[in-house]
Design a protein around this motif. Structure first.
Motif, PDB file in Angstrom:
ATOM      1  N   GLU A  35       0.815  -1.214   0.000  1.00 22.33           N
ATOM      2  CA  GLU A  35       0.000   0.000   0.000  1.00 22.33           C
ATOM      3  C   GLU A  35       0.853   1.270   0.000  1.00 22.33           C
ATOM      4  OE1 GLU A  35      -3.117   2.620  -0.094  1.00 22.33           O
ATOM      5  OE2 GLU A  35      -3.075   0.474  -0.574  1.00 22.33           O
ATOM      6  N   GLY A  36       2.045   1.198   0.614  1.00 16.03           N
ATOM      7  CA  GLY A  36       2.930   2.357   0.587  1.00 16.03           C
ATOM      8  C   GLY A  36       3.313   2.745  -0.832  1.00 16.03           C
ATOM      9  N   HIS A  37       3.711   1.758  -1.633  1.00 13.98           N
ATOM     10  CA  HIS A  37       4.037   2.034  -3.035  1.00 13.98           C
ATOM     11  C   HIS A  37       2.818   2.548  -3.786  1.00 13.98           C
ATOM     12  CE1 HIS A  37       7.025  -1.285  -2.121  1.00 13.98           C
ATOM     13  NE2 HIS A  37       7.824  -0.327  -2.555  1.00 13.98           N
ATOM     14  N   LEU A  38       1.682   1.916  -3.552  1.00  9.73           N
ATOM     15  CA  LEU A  38       0.477   2.282  -4.303  1.00  9.73           C
ATOM     16  C   LEU A  38       0.027   3.701  -3.957  1.00  9.73           C
ATOM     17  CD1 LEU A  38      -1.451  -1.100  -4.090  1.00  9.73           C
ATOM     18  CD2 LEU A  38       0.135  -0.304  -5.860  1.00  9.73           C
ATOM     19  N   SER A  39       0.296   4.135  -2.728  1.00 12.84           N
ATOM     20  CA  SER A  39      -0.035   5.516  -2.369  1.00 12.84           C
ATOM     21  C   SER A  39       0.824   6.499  -3.165  1.00 12.84           C
ATOM     22  CB  SER A  39       0.149   5.734  -0.862  1.00 12.84           C
ATOM     23  OG  SER A  39       1.527   5.766  -0.503  1.00 12.84           O
ATOM     24  N   LEU A  40       2.047   6.099  -3.501  1.00 11.55           N
ATOM     25  CA  LEU A  40       2.902   6.953  -4.335  1.00 11.55           C
ATOM     26  C   LEU A  40       2.335   7.056  -5.752  1.00 11.55           C
ATOM     27  CD1 LEU A  40       6.479   5.678  -3.329  1.00 11.55           C
ATOM     28  CD2 LEU A  40       5.147   7.524  -2.296  1.00 11.55           C
ATOM     29  N   VAL A  41       1.832   5.933  -6.272  1.00 11.83           N
ATOM     30  CA  VAL A  41       1.215   5.946  -7.596  1.00 11.83           C
ATOM     31  C   VAL A  41       0.016   6.879  -7.600  1.00 11.83           C
ATOM     32  CG1 VAL A  41       0.008   4.544  -9.323  1.00 11.83           C
ATOM     33  CG2 VAL A  41       2.042   3.632  -8.166  1.00 11.83           C
ATOM     34  N   ARG A  42      -0.810   6.781  -6.562  1.00 15.60           N
ATOM     35  CA  ARG A  42      -1.981   7.659  -6.491  1.00 15.60           C
ATOM     36  C   ARG A  42      -1.574   9.123  -6.402  1.00 15.60           C
ATOM     37  NH1 ARG A  42      -4.056   3.103  -3.645  1.00 15.60           N
ATOM     38  NH2 ARG A  42      -3.359   3.863  -1.613  1.00 15.60           N
ATOM     39  N   ARG A  43      -0.533   9.396  -5.639  1.00 18.16           N
ATOM     40  CA  ARG A  43      -0.060  10.783  -5.532  1.00 18.16           C
ATOM     41  C   ARG A  43       0.454  11.275  -6.882  1.00 18.16           C
ATOM     42  NH1 ARG A  43       2.403  13.863  -1.362  1.00 18.16           N
ATOM     43  NH2 ARG A  43       2.608  15.996  -2.177  1.00 18.16           N
ATOM     44  N   ALA A  44       1.186  10.427  -7.588  1.00 14.82           N
ATOM     45  CA  ALA A  44       1.685  10.802  -8.912  1.00 14.82           C
ATOM     46  C   ALA A  44       0.533  11.063  -9.874  1.00 14.82           C
ATOM     47  CB  ALA A  44       2.604   9.711  -9.458  1.00 14.82           C
ATOM     48  N   LYS A  45      -0.490  10.213  -9.819  1.00 14.90           N
ATOM     49  CA  LYS A  45      -1.640  10.386 -10.703  1.00 14.90           C
ATOM     50  C   LYS A  45      -2.397  11.677 -10.382  1.00 14.90           C
ATOM     51  CE  LYS A  45      -3.447   7.734 -13.169  1.00 14.90           C
ATOM     52  NZ  LYS A  45      -3.445   7.629 -14.659  1.00 14.90           N
ATOM     53  N   SER A  46      -2.396  12.076  -9.120  1.00  8.88           N
ATOM     54  CA  SER A  46      -3.118  13.285  -8.733  1.00  8.88           C
ATOM     55  C   SER A  46      -2.356  14.552  -9.117  1.00  8.88           C
ATOM     56  CB  SER A  46      -3.386  13.286  -7.224  1.00  8.88           C
ATOM     57  OG  SER A  46      -2.196  13.518  -6.491  1.00  8.88           O
ATOM     58  N   GLN A  47      -1.030  14.440  -9.201  1.00  8.53           N
ATOM     59  CA  GLN A  47      -0.205  15.632  -9.442  1.00  8.53           C
ATOM     60  C   GLN A  47       0.238  15.753 -10.899  1.00  8.53           C
ATOM     61  OE1 GLN A  47       2.547  16.454  -6.266  1.00  8.53           O
ATOM     62  NE2 GLN A  47       4.015  17.457  -7.627  1.00  8.53           N
ATOM     63  N   CYS A  48       0.294  14.634 -11.620  1.00  7.54           N
ATOM     64  CA  CYS A  48       0.778  14.628 -13.003  1.00  7.54           C
ATOM     65  C   CYS A  48      -0.274  13.995 -13.922  1.00  7.54           C
ATOM     66  CB  CYS A  48       2.091  13.847 -13.109  1.00  7.54           C
ATOM     67  SG  CYS A  48       3.427  14.515 -12.091  1.00  7.54           S
ATOM     68  N   ASP A  49      -0.135  14.237 -15.212  1.00  7.44           N
ATOM     69  CA  ASP A  49      -1.065  13.626 -16.171  1.00  7.44           C
ATOM     70  C   ASP A  49      -0.862  12.125 -16.273  1.00  7.44           C
ATOM     71  OD1 ASP A  49      -2.250  16.116 -17.008  1.00  7.44           O
ATOM     72  OD2 ASP A  49      -0.406  16.514 -18.131  1.00  7.44           O
ATOM     73  N   LEU A  50       0.400  11.684 -16.182  1.00  4.98           N
ATOM     74  CA  LEU A  50       0.744  10.274 -16.383  1.00  4.98           C
ATOM     75  C   LEU A  50       1.661   9.798 -15.261  1.00  4.98           C
ATOM     76  CD1 LEU A  50       1.591  10.543 -20.185  1.00  4.98           C
ATOM     77  CD2 LEU A  50      -0.529   9.611 -19.218  1.00  4.98           C
TER      78      LEU A  50
END
Length: 277
Positions: A35-50
């Motif tokens: 879940e720690g890694h997946l939270s980074l993916v979600r943060r990236a998706k919220s801040q960047c287009d891709l």
């Protein structure tokens, strides 16, 4: 979700997306996602287009006798988790792609790498800075997302990016914990049931230090004594310290931004955790 294993194809895809004015966030990982890694993916998706995730168990950051050969590699499960989170692409290089025959250029890490993990694992951060710099060259991202659980690693990468003028924003992301307080880590799966109970002493020690600070305690040595006492059931404590949150140098009193950092062994598993004070 696209997958790439070759550098040229990965870089070409990124450049094509950026030519369309798409911003890219990179999430570097060694796999065994939680879940720690997946939270980074979600943060990236919220801040960047891709979002581009990477999965690469980097051999240059493991010392002889560490767990490189047994590091978990559940690739299909990792890819499914990334698909579910909406990652747009994944970079899956082999050792030979990242370190071809004749490879001999390394990134010397900044001074913030020298204490703590630098004492316990002297070659570790040279491997980290080298692989992260390579990933930044392969994936020319706008922002890179790193968890604060690896607090010293985060500082090392921030200083490297600053010193070498790398055009990427480093985004720190909060530690994700289990319900009982244990910081999520790919290495937690090594722990037996009884070892996992012992491992909770790391987060308890940090909570006790924070409670002392809230009560007015500002002496670093007193906070460190409290943490060591709480860690007595661990098989070995590499360090339990309070340091300056930017330089990671020792402090006597909390008259500046400080962080408590712990590294300890529970059985054969080495765990780290921290808390900003």
């Amino acid at each position: 979700m696209k997958t790439f294993s070759e550098i040229a194809a990965m870089r070409a895809w990124c450049r094509d997306q950026q030519s369309r004015a798409q911003t890219i966030g990179i999430v570097p990982t060694m796999g065994a996602l939680h879940e720690g890694h997946l939270s980074l993916v979600r943060r990236a998706k919220s801040q960047c287009d891709l979002c581009v995730a990477t999965i690469f168990v980097n051999p240059t950051q493991f010392a002889e006798g560490e767990d490189l050969s047994r590091y978990p590699r559940p690739l299909e499960q990792d890819l499914e988790l990334l698909r579910e989170e909406g990652a747009d692409a994944v970079f899956l290089p082999t050792d030979a792609v990242m370190y071809p025959d004749g490879f001999g250029t390394y990134v010397n890490p900044p001074p913030v790498s020298l204490p703590l993990e630098g004492q316990s694992r002297p070659e570790h951060f040279r491997g980290v800075t080298t692989v992260v710099m390579k990933l930044f060259q392969i994936i020319p991202a706008n922002a890179a997302f790193f968890g604060q659980k690896d607090f010293q690693q985060l500082r090392v990468i921030e200083h490297m990016v600053r010193d070498l003028n790398v055009p990427v924003e480093i985004v720190p992301c909060e530690i994700v914990r289990e319900k009982d307080g244990l910081a999520m880590s790919s290495r937690n799966r090594y722990l037996s049931e009884s070892e996992r109970v012992t491992a909770l002493s790391l987060s308890r020690a940090l909570v006790k230090a924070a409670e002392l600070v809230q009560g007015g305690e500002d002496r670093a040595d007193e906070l460190e004594r409290t943490m060591y006492a709480e860690l007595s059931a661990c098989d070995k404590v590499d360090y339990a310290v309070v340091v300056d949150a930017n330089s990671l140098q020792p402090v006597r009193r909390l008259d500046q931004s400080s962080v408590a950092l712990i590294a300890a062994r529970v059985g054969n598993t080495r765990l780290i955790d921290n808390r900003i004070l």
